[in-house]
Design a protein around this motif. Structure first.
Motif, PDB file in Angstrom:
ATOM      1  N   TYR A  22       1.219  -1.042   0.070  1.00 17.32           N
ATOM      2  CA  TYR A  22      -0.064   0.191  -0.018  1.00 17.32           C
ATOM      3  C   TYR A  22       0.454   1.289  -0.443  1.00 17.32           C
ATOM      4  N   ARG A  23       0.659   1.685  -0.882  1.00 22.33           N
ATOM      5  CA  ARG A  23       1.461   3.310  -0.574  1.00 22.33           C
ATOM      6  C   ARG A  23       0.287   4.879  -0.526  1.00 22.33           C
ATOM      7  N   PHE A  24       0.672   4.889   0.189  1.00 19.84           N
ATOM      8  CA  PHE A  24      -0.070   6.643   0.695  1.00 19.84           C
ATOM      9  C   PHE A  24       0.930   7.851   0.567  1.00 19.84           C
ATOM     10  N   ALA A  25       0.206   9.038  -0.349  1.00 16.13           N
ATOM     11  CA  ALA A  25       0.411  10.600  -0.015  1.00 16.13           C
ATOM     12  C   ALA A  25       1.671  10.554  -1.133  1.00 16.13           C
ATOM     13  N   GLU A  26       2.035   9.771  -2.120  1.00 18.98           N
ATOM     14  CA  GLU A  26       3.140   9.450  -2.833  1.00 18.98           C
ATOM     15  C   GLU A  26       2.846  10.989  -3.955  1.00 18.98           C
ATOM     16  N   GLY A  27       4.398  11.390  -3.050  1.00 17.88           N
ATOM     17  CA  GLY A  27       4.916  12.884  -3.751  1.00 17.88           C
ATOM     18  C   GLY A  27       4.065  14.023  -3.088  1.00 17.88           C
ATOM     19  N   VAL A  28       3.898  13.609  -2.310  1.00 21.26           N
ATOM     20  CA  VAL A  28       3.229  14.779  -1.284  1.00 21.26           C
ATOM     21  C   VAL A  28       3.935  15.806  -0.909  1.00 21.26           C
ATOM     22  N   VAL A  76       4.529   3.556   3.205  1.00 23.50           N
ATOM     23  CA  VAL A  76       4.244   2.364   2.234  1.00 23.50           C
ATOM     24  C   VAL A  76       4.321   1.449   3.618  1.00 23.50           C
ATOM     25  N   VAL A  77       2.882   0.702   3.162  1.00 26.10           N
ATOM     26  CA  VAL A  77       2.948  -0.777   4.495  1.00 26.10           C
ATOM     27  C   VAL A  77       2.729  -2.108   3.110  1.00 26.10           C
ATOM     28  N   VAL A  78       3.690  -2.212   4.353  1.00 28.54           N
ATOM     29  CA  VAL A  78       3.499  -4.583   3.397  1.00 28.54           C
ATOM     30  C   VAL A  78       2.368  -4.812   4.187  1.00 28.54           C
ATOM     31  N   PRO A  79       1.662  -5.262   4.616  1.00 25.83           N
ATOM     32  CA  PRO A  79       0.572  -5.671   5.570  1.00 25.83           C
ATOM     33  C   PRO A  79       0.692  -7.134   6.117  1.00 25.83           C
ATOM     34  N   TYR A  80       1.543  -7.868   4.740  1.00 23.16           N
ATOM     35  CA  TYR A  80       1.774  -9.211   5.691  1.00 23.16           C
ATOM     36  C   TYR A  80       3.664  -9.631   5.024  1.00 23.16           C
ATOM     37  N   ALA A  81       4.205  -9.124   5.667  1.00 23.43           N
ATOM     38  CA  ALA A  81       5.870  -9.011   5.317  1.00 23.43           C
ATOM     39  C   ALA A  81       6.398 -10.793   4.600  1.00 23.43           C
ATOM     40  N   ASN A  82       6.474 -11.818   4.535  1.00 23.15           N
ATOM     41  CA  ASN A  82       6.226 -13.245   4.460  1.00 23.15           C
ATOM     42  C   ASN A  82       5.470 -13.483   3.685  1.00 23.15           C
ATOM     43  N   PRO A  83       5.369 -14.401   2.735  1.00 26.34           N
ATOM     44  CA  PRO A  83       4.341 -14.833   1.904  1.00 26.34           C
ATOM     45  C   PRO A  83       5.166 -16.313   2.045  1.00 26.34           C
ATOM     46  N   ILE A  84       6.158 -17.015   2.303  1.00 24.89           N
ATOM     47  CA  ILE A  84       7.011 -18.178   2.046  1.00 24.89           C
ATOM     48  C   ILE A  84       6.483 -18.736   2.974  1.00 24.89           C
ATOM     49  N   GLY A  85       7.355 -17.324   4.356  1.00 25.79           N
ATOM     50  CA  GLY A  85       7.048 -17.946   5.796  1.00 25.79           C
ATOM     51  C   GLY A  85       5.420 -18.560   6.419  1.00 25.79           C
ATOM     52  N   TYR A 155      15.159 -12.971  -2.962  1.00 32.43           N
ATOM     53  CA  TYR A 155      14.292 -12.311  -3.172  1.00 32.43           C
ATOM     54  C   TYR A 155      13.636 -11.448  -2.513  1.00 32.43           C
ATOM     55  N   LEU A 156      12.860 -11.932  -1.728  1.00 32.30           N
ATOM     56  CA  LEU A 156      11.879 -11.680  -0.448  1.00 32.30           C
ATOM     57  C   LEU A 156      12.542 -10.363   0.077  1.00 32.30           C
ATOM     58  N   LYS A 157      13.799 -10.883   0.375  1.00 32.13           N
ATOM     59  CA  LYS A 157      14.613  -9.501   1.811  1.00 32.13           C
ATOM     60  C   LYS A 157      14.733  -8.654   0.922  1.00 32.13           C
ATOM     61  N   SER A 158      15.218  -8.900  -0.559  1.00 31.31           N
ATOM     62  CA  SER A 158      15.513  -7.476  -1.862  1.00 31.31           C
ATOM     63  C   SER A 158      14.831  -6.148  -1.868  1.00 31.31           C
ATOM     64  N   ALA A 159      13.647  -7.651  -1.918  1.00 30.87           N
ATOM     65  CA  ALA A 159      11.674  -6.145  -2.309  1.00 30.87           C
ATOM     66  C   ALA A 159      11.501  -5.566  -1.419  1.00 30.87           C
ATOM     67  N   LEU A 160      11.659  -6.292   0.408  1.00 29.76           N
ATOM     68  CA  LEU A 160      11.339  -5.260   1.213  1.00 29.76           C
ATOM     69  C   LEU A 160      12.259  -4.012   1.574  1.00 29.76           C
ATOM     70  N   LEU A 161      13.143  -4.745   1.266  1.00 30.01           N
ATOM     71  CA  LEU A 161      14.345  -3.332   1.673  1.00 30.01           C
ATOM     72  C   LEU A 161      14.631  -2.000   0.484  1.00 30.01           C
ATOM     73  N   SER A 162      14.575  -2.912  -1.306  1.00 33.09           N
ATOM     74  CA  SER A 162      13.677  -2.031  -1.556  1.00 33.09           C
ATOM     75  C   SER A 162      12.507  -0.725  -1.530  1.00 33.09           C
ATOM     76  N   LEU A 163      11.399  -1.312  -0.575  1.00 28.70           N
ATOM     77  CA  LEU A 163      10.821  -0.502  -0.183  1.00 28.70           C
ATOM     78  C   LEU A 163      10.934   0.063   0.989  1.00 28.70           C
ATOM     79  N   SER A 164      11.893   0.015   1.634  1.00 29.46           N
ATOM     80  CA  SER A 164      11.885   0.569   2.907  1.00 29.46           C
ATOM     81  C   SER A 164      13.283   1.212   3.155  1.00 29.46           C
ATOM     82  N   ILE A 165      14.280   1.029   2.170  1.00 30.96           N
ATOM     83  CA  ILE A 165      15.563   1.485   2.124  1.00 30.96           C
ATOM     84  C   ILE A 165      15.823   2.879   2.939  1.00 30.96           C
ATOM     85  N   ASP A 166      15.684   3.306   1.703  1.00 28.69           N
ATOM     86  CA  ASP A 166      15.054   5.539   2.022  1.00 28.69           C
ATOM     87  C   ASP A 166      14.141   5.799   3.060  1.00 28.69           C
TER      88      ASP A 166
END
Length: 382
Positions: A22-28, A76-85, A155-166
């Motif tokens: 979920y993304r809210f207020a992107e570019g605000v 940026v909200v990830v409601p379930y961060a681990n579909p593998i687990g 791949y999961l860990k990289s995807a999560l970091l791509s959303l959160s690292i900045d």
């Protein structure tokens, strides 16, 4: 509000897992001293569910604030961060803490981007912190994209970091076995974490250095620390707060609790200027602050049935008997082995497992004084 789906690597023919974002207020337009981006996720350990419900309640509130144009930064909200687990159901039990393929704990071994980012900004940093921070964040985003991913968990860990690292604020929502609400933070962010704990009414704040084992939250702080150490004359900022919030125990999945927790998170976002709504000052609340090496992880000394003589959050003294283990294989009926507290403090965590064997973790006692038997190799952060 926008949503997106990020597909993970396929682990088998006909099988595809994905993250919902979920993304809210992107570019605000953000305030000069306010945050640019807040990131939240839950369920990185697939068998820890209270945070999943907290985010469902929070998402509703964020959507309403977004519709009213009251958000002052990106969320940026990830409601379930681990579909593998979440999919690792073994005979009716969700084994979501460790990857059954063998890559280890889902909350460990995220890419350490320090070397790549330090090299990328060499010779580019100046005296303007805002410009330096922009350069570092850009380098971080590029480093995540270039990280090697050889399996689905990576791949999961990289995807999560791509959303959160900045992000400026990073919240990783977990839970424990049968515990009180508590929070993990690094020493250098102690005051910010204490403010958060008071607003969220978290009774236990556990602090540690960035040395030793690093979980998801610390992964966001390591590169900035590396830059400060490598280029001490160039000013840089970094995340204002990166924390792990432990929303009580596994079975504390209740609407009333989750709605209350979401409301307190929402109020905190008002406090930091991320949401343009009036908020009442936080009520006075006492937080027990303990260095992580002052939290005793008590393990069962023998095999048997675990019986507690003290309750959750009870204050106990060093040397006090707070539990017993009934020795079922003893020729003496109802023979029990006492369990003594090795430190004075609060009984912040108890095991829900009652048949134990030597080495099983049965309790956590939050004290004030560092314990000689604790070290970086056995820290308890989830």
């Amino acid at each position: 509000m926008k949503t997106e789906h990020i597909k993970l690597l396929s682990p088998a023919p006909g099988c595809h897992r994905e993250l919902l974002v979920y993304r809210f207020a992107e570019g605000v337009e953000t305030l000069p001293d306010g945050p640019r981006k807040v990131y939240l996720q839950a369920g990185l350990h697939g068998d820890e569910w209270p945070g999943l419900l907290v985010l469902q309640h929070l998402l509703v509130k964020l959507r309403e604030a977004d519709t009213a144009q009251q958000l002052r930064c990106e969320f940026v909200v990830v409601p379930y961060a681990n579909p593998i687990g979440l999919s690792q159901n073994v005979f009716g039990y969700v084994a979501g803490r460790f990857d059954l393929v063998g890559t280890g704990n889902f909350n460990r071994n995220f890419p350490d981007l320090t070397g790549e980012v330090v090299a990328a900004v060499k010779g580019a940093l100046g005296k303007d912190q805002a410009k330096n921070d922009q350069l570092v964040r850009a380098a971080l985003r590029e480093a995540v994209q270039e990280a090697v991913v050889e399996d689905e968990a990576a791949y999961l860990k990289s995807a999560l970091l791509s959303l959160s690292i900045d992000a400026d604020y990073i919240f990783d929502l977990h839970c424990d076995d049968r515990t009180s609400l508590h929070l993990y933070a690094v020493d250098v962010q102690r005051e910010a974490a204490l403010n958060l704990s008071e607003r969220l009414r978290i009774p236990y704040l556990l602090t540690e250095s960035l040395g030793g084992v690093v979980a998801f939250d610390g992964t966001h702080l390591l590169p900035w620390q590396g830059i400060r150490e490598t280029y001490p004359k160039q000013p840089v900022g970094g995340p204002k707060l990166a924390v792990t919030v432990e929303y009580r125990g596994q079975t504390d999945v209740e609407d009333e609790l989750a709605a209350q927790d979401a409301e307190r998170l929402f109020d905190y976002f008002k406090d930091i200027g991320a949401i343009a709504q009036e908020v009442a000052p936080a009520e006075e609340f006492t937080v027990q602050v303990s260095p992580l090496d002052a939290v005793d992880v008590v393990k069962a000394p023998v095999t048997g049935l675990l019986i507690f003589r003290a309750g959750l959050d009870d204050k106990i003294a060093k040397g006090e008997i707070f539990a017993e283990i009934v020795r079922l294989d003893s020729e003496q009926p109802n023979h029990r082995t006492p369990v003594y507290a090795r430190t004075s403090g609060y009984l912040m965590g108890l095991s829900h497992r009652r048949m134990v064997r030597p080495g099983d973790q049965i309790a956590k006692i939050a004290g004030k004084d560092s314990l000689s038997h604790r070290n970086a190799g056995n820290l308890l952060q989830l």
